[in-house]
Motif scaffolding. Structure first.
Motif, short mmCIF file in Angstrom:
data_model
loop_
_atom_site.label_atom_id
_atom_site.label_comp_id
_atom_site.label_asym_id
_atom_site.label_seq_id
_atom_site.Cartn_x
_atom_site.Cartn_y
_atom_site.Cartn_z
N ALA A 20 45.75 -25.21 -21.79
CA ALA A 20 46.82 -24.24 -22.08
C ALA A 20 46.54 -22.92 -21.40
CB ALA A 20 46.95 -24.05 -23.59
N MET A 21 45.29 -22.51 -21.35
CA MET A 21 44.92 -21.25 -20.72
C MET A 21 45.06 -21.33 -19.20
SD MET A 21 44.06 -19.01 -23.02
CE MET A 21 42.92 -17.84 -22.31
N ALA A 22 44.85 -22.54 -18.65
CA ALA A 22 44.92 -22.70 -17.20
C ALA A 22 46.35 -22.78 -16.69
CB ALA A 22 44.16 -23.96 -16.78
N GLU A 23 47.30 -23.04 -17.57
CA GLU A 23 48.69 -23.16 -17.14
C GLU A 23 49.21 -21.82 -16.65
OE1 GLU A 23 53.04 -24.32 -19.02
OE2 GLU A 23 51.20 -24.95 -20.04
N LYS A 24 49.82 -21.83 -15.44
CA LYS A 24 50.31 -20.59 -14.85
C LYS A 24 51.75 -20.37 -15.27
CE LYS A 24 49.05 -21.86 -10.60
NZ LYS A 24 48.19 -23.03 -10.81
N GLU A 25 51.95 -19.37 -16.11
CA GLU A 25 53.28 -19.05 -16.64
C GLU A 25 53.32 -17.57 -16.98
OE1 GLU A 25 57.20 -20.15 -17.66
OE2 GLU A 25 55.63 -21.49 -16.95
N GLY A 26 54.36 -16.84 -16.50
CA GLY A 26 54.48 -15.43 -16.81
C GLY A 26 53.63 -14.57 -15.87
N GLN A 27 53.18 -13.43 -16.37
CA GLN A 27 52.43 -12.47 -15.54
C GLN A 27 50.94 -12.76 -15.58
OE1 GLN A 27 53.86 -9.90 -13.76
NE2 GLN A 27 51.87 -9.43 -12.90
N ARG A 28 50.31 -12.77 -14.38
CA ARG A 28 48.86 -12.93 -14.30
C ARG A 28 48.30 -11.82 -13.41
NH1 ARG A 28 46.31 -17.47 -15.95
NH2 ARG A 28 47.59 -19.21 -16.66
N LYS A 29 47.01 -11.60 -13.53
CA LYS A 29 46.41 -10.56 -12.69
C LYS A 29 46.24 -11.08 -11.26
CE LYS A 29 44.44 -6.97 -15.42
NZ LYS A 29 43.30 -6.07 -15.55
N THR A 30 45.31 -11.97 -11.00
CA THR A 30 45.10 -12.47 -9.64
C THR A 30 44.71 -13.93 -9.68
OG1 THR A 30 44.27 -10.29 -8.98
CG2 THR A 30 43.87 -12.10 -7.46
N VAL A 31 45.30 -14.69 -8.74
CA VAL A 31 44.95 -16.10 -8.57
C VAL A 31 44.47 -16.27 -7.14
CG1 VAL A 31 45.76 -18.46 -8.57
CG2 VAL A 31 46.59 -16.88 -10.31
N PHE A 32 43.23 -16.71 -6.97
CA PHE A 32 42.68 -16.94 -5.65
C PHE A 32 42.84 -18.41 -5.28
CE2 PHE A 32 40.46 -13.10 -4.42
CZ PHE A 32 40.36 -12.41 -5.62
N LYS A 33 43.13 -18.66 -4.01
CA LYS A 33 43.18 -20.03 -3.51
C LYS A 33 42.01 -20.24 -2.58
CE LYS A 33 46.23 -23.36 -1.25
NZ LYS A 33 47.57 -23.58 -0.63
N MET A 34 41.15 -21.21 -2.91
CA MET A 34 39.99 -21.51 -2.08
C MET A 34 40.36 -22.58 -1.06
SD MET A 34 37.85 -19.44 -3.47
CE MET A 34 36.24 -19.90 -2.83
N VAL A 35 39.84 -22.44 0.16
CA VAL A 35 40.13 -23.41 1.22
C VAL A 35 38.81 -23.97 1.75
CG1 VAL A 35 42.29 -22.28 1.89
CG2 VAL A 35 40.15 -21.59 2.97
N PRO A 36 38.87 -25.19 2.31
CA PRO A 36 37.64 -25.80 2.81
C PRO A 36 36.99 -24.96 3.91
CG PRO A 36 39.40 -27.43 2.67
CD PRO A 36 40.03 -26.10 2.43
N ASN A 37 35.65 -24.89 3.88
CA ASN A 37 34.88 -24.19 4.91
C ASN A 37 34.60 -25.18 6.04
OD1 ASN A 37 33.01 -22.86 6.47
ND2 ASN A 37 31.74 -22.18 4.76
N LYS A 38 35.26 -25.00 7.18
CA LYS A 38 35.13 -25.95 8.29
C LYS A 38 33.69 -26.04 8.79
CE LYS A 38 39.90 -25.39 9.90
NZ LYS A 38 40.77 -25.00 11.05
N THR A 39 32.99 -24.91 8.80
CA THR A 39 31.60 -24.91 9.27
C THR A 39 30.73 -25.78 8.38
OG1 THR A 39 31.87 -22.67 10.14
CG2 THR A 39 29.61 -23.45 9.82
N TYR A 40 30.93 -25.66 7.07
CA TYR A 40 30.14 -26.43 6.12
C TYR A 40 30.31 -27.92 6.35
CZ TYR A 40 28.69 -28.48 1.66
OH TYR A 40 28.09 -29.25 0.69
N PHE A 41 31.56 -28.38 6.47
CA PHE A 41 31.83 -29.82 6.60
C PHE A 41 31.43 -30.34 7.99
CE2 PHE A 41 34.54 -28.76 3.00
CZ PHE A 41 34.17 -29.77 2.11
N LYS A 42 31.49 -29.47 9.01
CA LYS A 42 31.03 -29.88 10.33
C LYS A 42 29.53 -30.08 10.33
CE LYS A 42 31.05 -28.44 15.18
NZ LYS A 42 31.47 -27.38 16.16
N ASN A 43 28.79 -29.15 9.71
CA ASN A 43 27.33 -29.29 9.62
C ASN A 43 26.94 -30.53 8.82
OD1 ASN A 43 26.86 -26.99 11.12
ND2 ASN A 43 26.68 -25.65 9.32
#
Length: 355
Positions: free
Chosen positions: A30-53
């Protein structure tokens, strides 16, 4: 470990007090559900260097599998950006404005990051993540466009002011000049007329203010095709003097020019180009139209508006008095005005679609 993007929620949540109170794992969902006003939501993306190594069996000292991508602060609905919010993209660009169904829609402003500073690129209307409606756009060279957009392209009425001082104000279609417009060059000279595909095409006037002359005629693919030069009327009115170019030694200059204009327009129509002129006639049709026009024309090679209906009927084109009156009103013609051959050909196209 999965390489899919991950969303991390940062900051306190605004959860509706009317929601059911859960304990344990249900409370976490229930707390994780995004509804209404929130402060900040970050989106993490894959690190290409990490997966290449990792693929090459190289050490990953200090590297993480995911790195911060974009971040969003604002309103949500059904786990989607919906309402007002600010999105900061991975490369530093920022959008601040309205959202609907996870897309930029409504009023909003887009900023680009350049030399560590944010500069406003576009402010106006959006629809489905694209510029759509009224807006102001400034490109990386400093050129400014203010006007209508559709599906991310200039479309409708708008004004473009170039950094070098050149301006265009008029109609646009799918990102290019199309229709009627006014192009003013850096030195003050000005073209007023039709455009097609971003170029001068069709009837238009070019004003040479340095020499106090104006060229009036037909344009094809951005260049003058046939027309005449005139001196500009003096301030306060007066009759302009006409200078024909090239110099012609013909007794019926106006008729020759009018026929040339008609041929240019018919050639454009046959090619499917814009700029006025309607559909194309074959050579036999044009010869018939020309003979009929000549039989009604005066010494100047033109026909009076009052004779137009009789002239059309001589070609077998039936048009009601009300329909003809409406057409003349649209083009701003008076009963005492004269028609050139080129103008008559255009009228025949409009009222009949061909002979």
């Amino acid at each position: 470990m999965s390489s899919n993007p991950t969303t991390i929620l940062i900051g306190p949540l605004s959860v509706d007090d009317s929601r059911p109170k859960f304990k344990g794992s249900k409370a976490k969902f229930a707390m994780a559900e995004k509804e209404g006003q929130r402060k900040t939501v970050f989106k993490m993306v894959p690190n290409k260097t990490y997966f290449k190594n990792k693929k090459l069996n190289n050490p990953n000292d200090g590297e993480f599998s995911h790195v911060p991508g974009s971040k969003y602060k604002g309103e949500w609905k059904n786990n989607k950006k919906w309402g007002f919010g600010t999105q900061t993209y991975r490369k530093g660009d920022v959008y601040e404005g309205e959202w609907e169904n996870d897309r930029r829609s409504g009023k909003g402003t887009y900023y680009v990051l350049k030399n560590k500073k944010l500069s406003k690129e576009y402010a106006g209307d959006w629809l489905n993540d694209k510029k759509d409606g009224l807006g102001v756009f400034i490109d990386s060279s400093g050129n400014k466009y203010e006007g209508m957009w559709k599906d991310g392209l200039k479309h409708g009425e708008g004004k473009l002011v170039m950094k070098n001082g050149e301006t265009y104000e008029g109609e646009w279609s799918e990102g290019v000049k199309e229709g009627l417009g006014t192009l003013t060059l850096e030195n003050g000279d000005q073209y007023v007329g039709s455009f097609a595909g971003g170029k001068k095409e069709g009837p238009g006037r070019f004003f040479y203010y340095s020499t106090n002359k104006v060229y009036e005629g037909e344009w094809v693919d951005g260049a003058p095709k046939c027309g005449e030069f005139k001196s500009m009327p003096p301030r306060g009115g007066g009759t302009s003097e006409t200078f024909l170019l090239p110099s012609l030694t013909l007794s019926d200059v106006q008729s020759v020019l009018s026929s040339a204009v008609a041929e240019v327009r018919q050639d454009r129509a046959a090619r499917g180009g814009g700029g006025g002129g309607g559909g194309a006639f074959n050579e036999k049709d044009l010869e018939q139209i020309k003979l009929a026009f000549k039989s009604f024309s005066n010494e100047e090679g033109m026909v009076k508006i009052m004779d137009l209906q009789a002239l059309l009927e001589s070609l077998g084109v039936k048009v009601g008095a009300g329909e003809l009156e409406s057409l003349l009103e649209r083009i701003g013609a008076e009963e005492d005005d004269d028609l050139t051959y080129a103008e008559f050909v255009d009228i025949v196209v409009v009222v009949s679609g061909g002979v």
